[in-house]
Design a protein around this motif. Structure first.
Motif, PDB file in Angstrom:
ATOM      1  N   LYS A 175      96.057  26.658  70.619  1.00 16.16           N
ATOM      2  CA  LYS A 175      96.402  26.071  69.337  1.00 16.16           C
ATOM      3  C   LYS A 175      95.538  25.101  68.837  1.00 16.16           C
ATOM      4  O   LYS A 175      95.725  24.153  68.711  1.00 16.16           O
ATOM      5  N   ALA A 192      93.950  30.747  69.312  1.00 15.82           N
ATOM      6  CA  ALA A 192      95.412  30.926  69.098  1.00 15.82           C
ATOM      7  C   ALA A 192      96.057  30.266  70.354  1.00 15.82           C
ATOM      8  O   ALA A 192      97.235  29.739  70.387  1.00 15.82           O
ATOM      9  N   ASN A 212      98.632  35.128  64.242  1.00 19.94           N
ATOM     10  CA  ASN A 212      98.795  33.980  65.089  1.00 19.94           C
ATOM     11  C   ASN A 212      98.380  32.852  64.399  1.00 19.94           C
ATOM     12  O   ASN A 212      98.398  31.613  64.683  1.00 19.94           O
TER      13      ASN A 212
END
Ligand code: ASP
Ligand code: MG
Length: 403
Positions: A165, A162, A222
């Protein structure tokens, strides 16, 4: 080029041969042009062994020292994997949770992640290194080492994915993916190509031990796409992600069974306000997790209240019931630890009425008595006699066309 987080569970790093195998897989991913962060668990049964060792010395070990001990398992895995990767000619660096900056609260043995710093991870990735992170651990603001609860490496992997990314978070385990039922019980079970976060959450908390429920929650929050696959072959796994209306083609996507259930019923309690509150507050004070609750229809101003708990909490729940019995005016209580919970899960249920009825019909046709029922938007669970669990799972699996 993608950024890939790979998590390897304990069985995948159990012994030098398996560590070498994981190292080769990681290096292949890197050499295909990706940035790779690897999260690993402690090898094999090491966490269980460490817990047993602690209890030999002290039946009630201090929580802080327990976390200090348990984090060593993961630390062993990361160092060994880094060495194996170096041996294959790639650059790798191992990092503990503290070194990464995985900040948690101070609830030893079940700490929650508050924040993950991406600074150190980015710096090492930018230098072309494969970064290997110890799963299941973090550090508090006061520099105390914590663990995230059993199976917590999954959550570490999702949290790291998360914050970076990552394009995907691959969970490598000893099964090929998420199945329509436990293949050890229902041999015709099929691997699912994709499953929604919500369905996976239900299945995970129903005892399908593929993913830690907390990790699924975190992934949903997320938007981290998970791919559950085997570290022992190259088969396609199961994607866990947000599923669109179009994709919800199956009304029921899985059947689950759980034997870790016990049922308690308090009998003839007066039908007045405050009874349920007193009972369930007393259970909560003892940290007993209550799952299903059923209150029978009132008869002459008396009710029965039945509920289920984890089997390992039964002893405590009996003690609480014994104590609370006079206070709430119950005539007595019964308990049964030979029950099981059978559930069907499917995101398509919301828009398809009659699914629960169809489940009850199937169980009735098998002559299986339902003792308790609970439902959510995407799940129906029934408490039945433990001896019928396998039969119930097999016939529900067939009944809902999952084979
Ligand atoms: N080693 C820890 C456990 O067994 C964490 C994990 O495997 O995810 O619970
Ligand atoms: Mg594990």
């Amino acid at each position: 080029m993608a950024l890939i987080v790979q998590k390897y569970g304990g069985t995948s790093v159990d012994g030098p041969e398996r560590v070498k195998h994981v190292a080769r897989r990681v290096v292949e991913t890197k050499q295909a042009g990706n940035d790779v962060v690897v999260v690993v668990s402690a090898p094999g049964d090491m966490t269980d062994d460490l817990i047993a060792m602690a209890h030999e010395l002290n039946p009630n070990p201090p929580a802080r020292e327990m976390d200090m001990l348990l984090t060593t398992g993961e630390q062993m895995s990361i160092a060994l994997l880094a060495m194996a990767i170096h041996q294959l000619g790639e650059k790798a660096i191992s990092l503990t949770g503290a070194q990464v900056g995985i900040l948690t609260n101070s609830a030893f043995s079940k700490a929650r992640i508050l924040e993950v710093s991406c600074e150190r991870l980015r710096k090492e990735l930018d230098q072309g290194k494969i970064v290997i992170v110890a799963g299941f651990q973090g550090i508090t603001n006061d520099n105390e080492i914590t663990t995230l609860g059993r199976g917590g490496s999954d959550t570490t992997a999702v949290a790291v994915a998360a914050v970076l990314k990552a394009d995907v978070c691959q969970i490598y385990t000893d099964v090929d993916g998420v199945y329509t039922a436990d293949p050890r019980v229902v041999s015709s079970a099929k691997k699912l190509e994709v499953i929604s976060y919500d369905e996976m959450l239900e299945l995970a908390s129903l005892g399908a031990q593929v993913l830690q429920p907390r990790a699924v929650e975190f992934a949903k929050l997320n938007d981290v796409v998970l791919e559950v696959r085997s570290s022992f072959n190259n088969n396609e796994g199961t994607l866990v992600k947000e599923v669109t209306e179009m994709e919800k083609k199956m009304v029921v996507s899985g059947v689950a069974g759980d034997k870790n259930v016990a049922r308690i019923a308090l009998l003839d309690v007066p039908d007045v306000p405050g009874i349920a509150s007193a009972l369930f507050k007393a259970l909560a004070e003892e940290n007993i997790n209550v799952d299903m609750i059923v209150q029978s229809a009132m008869q002459h101003c008396f009710n029965d209240i039945a509920f289920t708990v984890d089997r390992n909490d039964l002893k405590k729940a009996i003690e609480v019931s014994e104590k609370i019995k006079p206070e709430i005016g119950a005539s007595g209580f019964t308990y049964n630890d030979k029950v099981a919970k059978v559930s069907i899960v499917g995101a398509g249920m919301i828009t398809n009425p009659g699914v629960a009825a169809s489940m009850f019909d199937c169980l009735a046709n098998e002559g299986i008595n339902i003792q308790m029922i609970s439902t959510s938007e995407i799940k129906v669970s029934c408490i039945i006699d433990e001896k019928h669990l396998t039969k119930a799972m097999k016939s529900l699996h067939r009944h809902f066309g999952l084979e």
